[in-house]
Enzyme design. Structure first.
Site, PDB file in Angstrom:
ATOM      1  N   TYR A 187     -12.944 -10.979  27.200  1.00 15.81           N
ATOM      2  CA  TYR A 187     -11.802 -10.079  27.003  1.00 15.81           C
ATOM      3  C   TYR A 187     -10.487 -10.825  27.233  1.00 15.81           C
ATOM      4  O   TYR A 187      -9.519 -10.626  26.505  1.00 15.81           O
ATOM      5  CB  TYR A 187     -11.900  -8.880  27.959  1.00 15.81           C
ATOM      6  CG  TYR A 187     -10.874  -7.814  27.628  1.00 15.81           C
ATOM      7  CD1 TYR A 187     -11.173  -6.786  26.741  1.00 15.81           C
ATOM      8  CD2 TYR A 187      -9.591  -7.858  28.183  1.00 15.81           C
ATOM      9  CE1 TYR A 187     -10.233  -5.833  26.410  1.00 15.81           C
ATOM     10  CE2 TYR A 187      -8.642  -6.910  27.858  1.00 15.81           C
ATOM     11  CZ  TYR A 187      -8.966  -5.893  26.971  1.00 15.81           C
ATOM     12  OH  TYR A 187      -8.026  -4.948  26.636  1.00 15.81           O
ATOM     13  N   PHE A 193       2.164   3.065  -3.033  1.00 17.01           N
ATOM     14  CA  PHE A 193       1.388   2.328  -4.034  1.00 17.01           C
ATOM     15  C   PHE A 193      -0.086   2.202  -3.670  1.00 17.01           C
ATOM     16  O   PHE A 193      -0.934   2.073  -4.540  1.00 17.01           O
ATOM     17  CB  PHE A 193       1.994   0.930  -4.270  1.00 17.01           C
ATOM     18  CG  PHE A 193       2.067   0.094  -3.029  1.00 17.01           C
ATOM     19  CD1 PHE A 193       3.132   0.210  -2.155  1.00 17.01           C
ATOM     20  CD2 PHE A 193       1.073  -0.818  -2.720  1.00 17.01           C
ATOM     21  CE1 PHE A 193       3.200  -0.550  -0.989  1.00 17.01           C
ATOM     22  CE2 PHE A 193       1.122  -1.589  -1.568  1.00 17.01           C
ATOM     23  CZ  PHE A 193       2.187  -1.440  -0.696  1.00 17.01           C
ATOM     24  N   ARG A 213       3.654  -4.113  -9.065  1.00 13.26           N
ATOM     25  CA  ARG A 213       4.751  -4.514  -8.185  1.00 13.26           C
ATOM     26  C   ARG A 213       6.051  -4.134  -8.885  1.00 13.26           C
ATOM     27  O   ARG A 213       6.765  -4.967  -9.412  1.00 13.26           O
ATOM     28  CB  ARG A 213       4.728  -6.016  -7.880  1.00 13.26           C
ATOM     29  CG  ARG A 213       3.539  -6.496  -7.108  1.00 13.26           C
ATOM     30  CD  ARG A 213       3.621  -6.385  -5.594  1.00 13.26           C
ATOM     31  NE  ARG A 213       3.379  -5.096  -5.029  1.00 13.26           N
ATOM     32  CZ  ARG A 213       2.991  -4.912  -3.759  1.00 13.26           C
ATOM     33  NH1 ARG A 213       2.786  -5.905  -2.952  1.00 13.26           N
ATOM     34  NH2 ARG A 213       2.825  -3.690  -3.282  1.00 13.26           N
ATOM     35  N   LYS A 216      -3.443 -14.876   4.276  1.00 16.21           N
ATOM     36  CA  LYS A 216      -3.010 -15.585   3.060  1.00 16.21           C
ATOM     37  C   LYS A 216      -3.171 -17.100   3.288  1.00 16.21           C
ATOM     38  O   LYS A 216      -4.274 -17.608   3.245  1.00 16.21           O
ATOM     39  CB  LYS A 216      -1.565 -15.211   2.717  1.00 16.21           C
ATOM     40  CG  LYS A 216      -1.406 -13.823   2.086  1.00 16.21           C
ATOM     41  CD  LYS A 216      -1.434 -12.721   3.069  1.00 16.21           C
ATOM     42  CE  LYS A 216      -0.967 -11.393   2.520  1.00 16.21           C
ATOM     43  NZ  LYS A 216      -1.102 -10.329   3.533  1.00 16.21           N
ATOM     44  N   PHE A 268       9.870  -6.820   1.484  1.00 15.22           N
ATOM     45  CA  PHE A 268       8.437  -6.690   1.281  1.00 15.22           C
ATOM     46  C   PHE A 268       8.048  -5.316   1.822  1.00 15.22           C
ATOM     47  O   PHE A 268       8.625  -4.840   2.802  1.00 15.22           O
ATOM     48  CB  PHE A 268       7.627  -7.808   1.952  1.00 15.22           C
ATOM     49  CG  PHE A 268       6.161  -7.637   1.653  1.00 15.22           C
ATOM     50  CD1 PHE A 268       5.684  -7.849   0.366  1.00 15.22           C
ATOM     51  CD2 PHE A 268       5.279  -7.157   2.614  1.00 15.22           C
ATOM     52  CE1 PHE A 268       4.357  -7.604   0.048  1.00 15.22           C
ATOM     53  CE2 PHE A 268       3.942  -6.921   2.298  1.00 15.22           C
ATOM     54  CZ  PHE A 268       3.482  -7.142   1.011  1.00 15.22           C
ATOM     55  N   THR A 269       7.047  -4.709   1.195  1.00 13.37           N
ATOM     56  CA  THR A 269       6.712  -3.295   1.458  1.00 13.37           C
ATOM     57  C   THR A 269       6.522  -2.989   2.952  1.00 13.37           C
ATOM     58  O   THR A 269       7.247  -2.165   3.519  1.00 13.37           O
ATOM     59  CB  THR A 269       5.440  -2.934   0.678  1.00 13.37           C
ATOM     60  OG1 THR A 269       4.411  -3.885   0.989  1.00 13.37           O
ATOM     61  CG2 THR A 269       5.702  -2.963  -0.831  1.00 13.37           C
ATOM     62  N   ASP A 289       9.122 -14.833   7.835  1.00 17.54           N
ATOM     63  CA  ASP A 289       7.814 -14.350   7.400  1.00 17.54           C
ATOM     64  C   ASP A 289       7.092 -15.573   6.840  1.00 17.54           C
ATOM     65  O   ASP A 289       7.335 -16.005   5.714  1.00 17.54           O
ATOM     66  CB  ASP A 289       7.976 -13.260   6.336  1.00 17.54           C
ATOM     67  CG  ASP A 289       6.625 -12.699   5.906  1.00 17.54           C
ATOM     68  OD1 ASP A 289       5.606 -13.360   6.168  1.00 17.54           O
ATOM     69  OD2 ASP A 289       6.598 -11.616   5.303  1.00 17.54           O
TER      70      ASP A 289
END
Ligand code: PLI
Length: 473
Positions: free
Chosen positions: A86, A463, A396, A272, A138-139, A229
């Site tokens: 943990y 979306f 998009r 990514k 970005f969303t 980001d």
């Protein structure tokens, strides 16, 4: 060159020697083609939204490059080294070391994925009434900034909004726009600059080193931090190596360290660039901010040494970071995207140019020019591509842009695109040829295309779950 009677490879046709992926395949996952009738029924049942299809009904899945990567044998072996304690898992320390070494930030807070990190950063930095400038929205990033009481302000260069503009760094921040915002609202109302590399919604477009350097100089004058980001920052660094004077011979890993050094911290969707199926983090240099983030992560994600992940996931990420920054990997990853892009350009099909790092973006506004934007041309094109071949992409455009929280109206972005995102190390050149031929078939049939009407519209990030129906002829 071989004589005319012998077919030439794509490389020979372009007058160059071919490159190939720096890996071979050890395990395969069967996929299968369905009939056109089957797909027509499947997309209707999914409300003409490719997010609502079953993955089994998809032939080539280019919905996203997020969490869809193939892990290496080293990463799979790393899973067996998971320390599922943990607290204080050794895999956390390995990940911390990897982030320090490759991204250069001192402190690390793991999160279950990118939006977990966005949530924490937004909550601890943004106060109601603040403004958050960034190089295109970005969303999930913008939503977390808004939920924390901030207003996102787009300060990307104008070229980014034009799919045909060939600027090599369309992700750059327009420093004049940023300066205007600072003068208008005051530096104390700007908790940080939200800088993304590459810029997903602009077509995977990079930020140059010169731009981040100048941005640092400007923000230093006002004491405004820069948070990055870093989700596709390795891809961004590959473009710097390829396009920016002075970087041609430099390893991507070195460019990454240099770029990050101009920023104060980053958030990351490791799903990514970092070649894993789940994971993310928040990293920073500031001790006080770290203390706050570390305290917040235990409320929403899990203890600060696992952040909602299993120890084995942390290990796969640590190994993935190292693999992702190798020049041969990143060259073949972006090279595959460029291969599809070049074919579509040769056939005169409108796409966002220059070709970005993670995806090809079809210009639905141009391809379906007879469909007005409030009839969702990119959504319709995405559905039509699936019906043609079982290839799954993502809208998009106006659907992704959502509604303006102040007026409740649709936002009308200049870019109305279909994204075909490439999972890393997953598909072969033959798959990509199938995709290209399907895009061409849909393009040739474009006059027959019809717009859509939105039936169901969820409140947040519509979306993902919205449902549509075709408009009558
Ligand atoms: O999907 P997450 O929560 O791990 O990460 C959110 C996120 C943050 N920044 C950027 C640039 C993203 O692209 C991103 C997620 N992108 C998805 C899911 C995509 O399909 O592009």
């Amino acid at each position: 060159m071989p004589p005319d009677s012998i077919p030439m490879t794509a490389g020979q046709q372009r007058g160059r020697r071919s490159w190939a992926e720096p890996w071979k395949i050890k395990m395969v996952e069967p996929i299968h083609m369905t009939t056109r009738e089957f797909r027509q029924k499947a997309i209707a049942e999914a409300g003409y939204n490719t997010f609502l299809l079953r993955s089994e009904d998809v032939y080539i899945d280019l919905l996203t490059d997020s969490g869809t990567n193939a892990m290496s044998d080293r990463q799979w072996a790393g899973l067996m080294l998971g320390d599922e304690a943990y607290a204080g898992s050794r895999n956390f320390y390995h990940l911390e070391e990897a982030v320090r070494q490759h991204y250069g930030y001192r402190h690390l807070v793991p999160t279950h994925q990118g939006r977990g990190a966005e949530h924490i950063l937004s909550q601890i930095r943004i106060k109601p009434g603040d403004y958050v400038p960034g190089n295109m929205y970005f969303t999930t990033t913008r939503l977390h900034q808004e939920l924390a009481g901030g207003t996102f302000v787009d300060v990307i260069i104008a070229e980014a909004h034009d799919p045909a503009n060939l600027h090599p760094f369309k992700g750059n921040v327009d420093l004049d726009k940023l300066q205007d915002l600072i003068e208008k609202v005051g530096a104390e109302k700007i908790p940080y600059v939200s800088l993304a590399g590459t810029v997903n919604m602009a077509g995977g477009q990079p930020v140059s080193m010169a731009n981040v350097r100048a941005l640092r100089e400007l923000t230093d004058r006002y004491g405004i931090p820069i948070y990055l980001d870093a989700t596709r920052m390795v891809e961004n660094c590959y473009f710097i190596q390829q396009r920016e004077p002075g970087y041609a011979g430099k390893p991507v890993a070195e460019i990454l360290r240099e770029f990050c050094a101009y920023t104060d911290g980053c958030w990351m969707s490791a799903k990514k660039d970092a070649l894993v199926n789940i994971g993310g983090w928040l990293a920073m240099n500031d001790q006080e901010l770290f203390d706050e983030a570390r305290n917040m992560v235990v409320v929403y994600e899990g203890l600060h040494t696992y952040g909602g992940l299993a120890g084995r996931d942390l290990e796969a990420m640590a190994i993935g970071i190292e693999e992702s920054t190798r020049d041969d990997h990143i060259r073949s990853r972006v090279g595959q995207v460029e291969y599809l892009g070049q074919m579509l350009l040769d056939w005169g099909i409108p796409i966002v140019q220059p070709v970005g790092g993670h995806a090809i973006f079809l210009d639905a506004r141009k391809i379906y020019e007879h469909i007005p934007q409030d009839q969702f041309p990119a959504q319709a094109l995405t559905a039509d591509l699936y019906v043609d071949s079982g290839v799954r992409g993502m809208e998009r455009g106006i659907v992704s842009a959502g509604r303006d929280p102040a007026t409740g109206d649709h936002r009308y972005p200049k870019l109305e695109l279909v994204r075909l995102a490439f999972p890393r190390r997953v598909y072969t050149q033959a798959h990509i040829d199938v995709v290209a031929e399907s895009v061409q078939a849909v393009y040739e049939n474009r006059a027959q295309a019809r717009g859509l009407r939105m039936g169901y519209e969820p409140k947040h990030l519509r979306f993902f779950q919205a449902r549509f129906e075709p408009l009558p002829e």
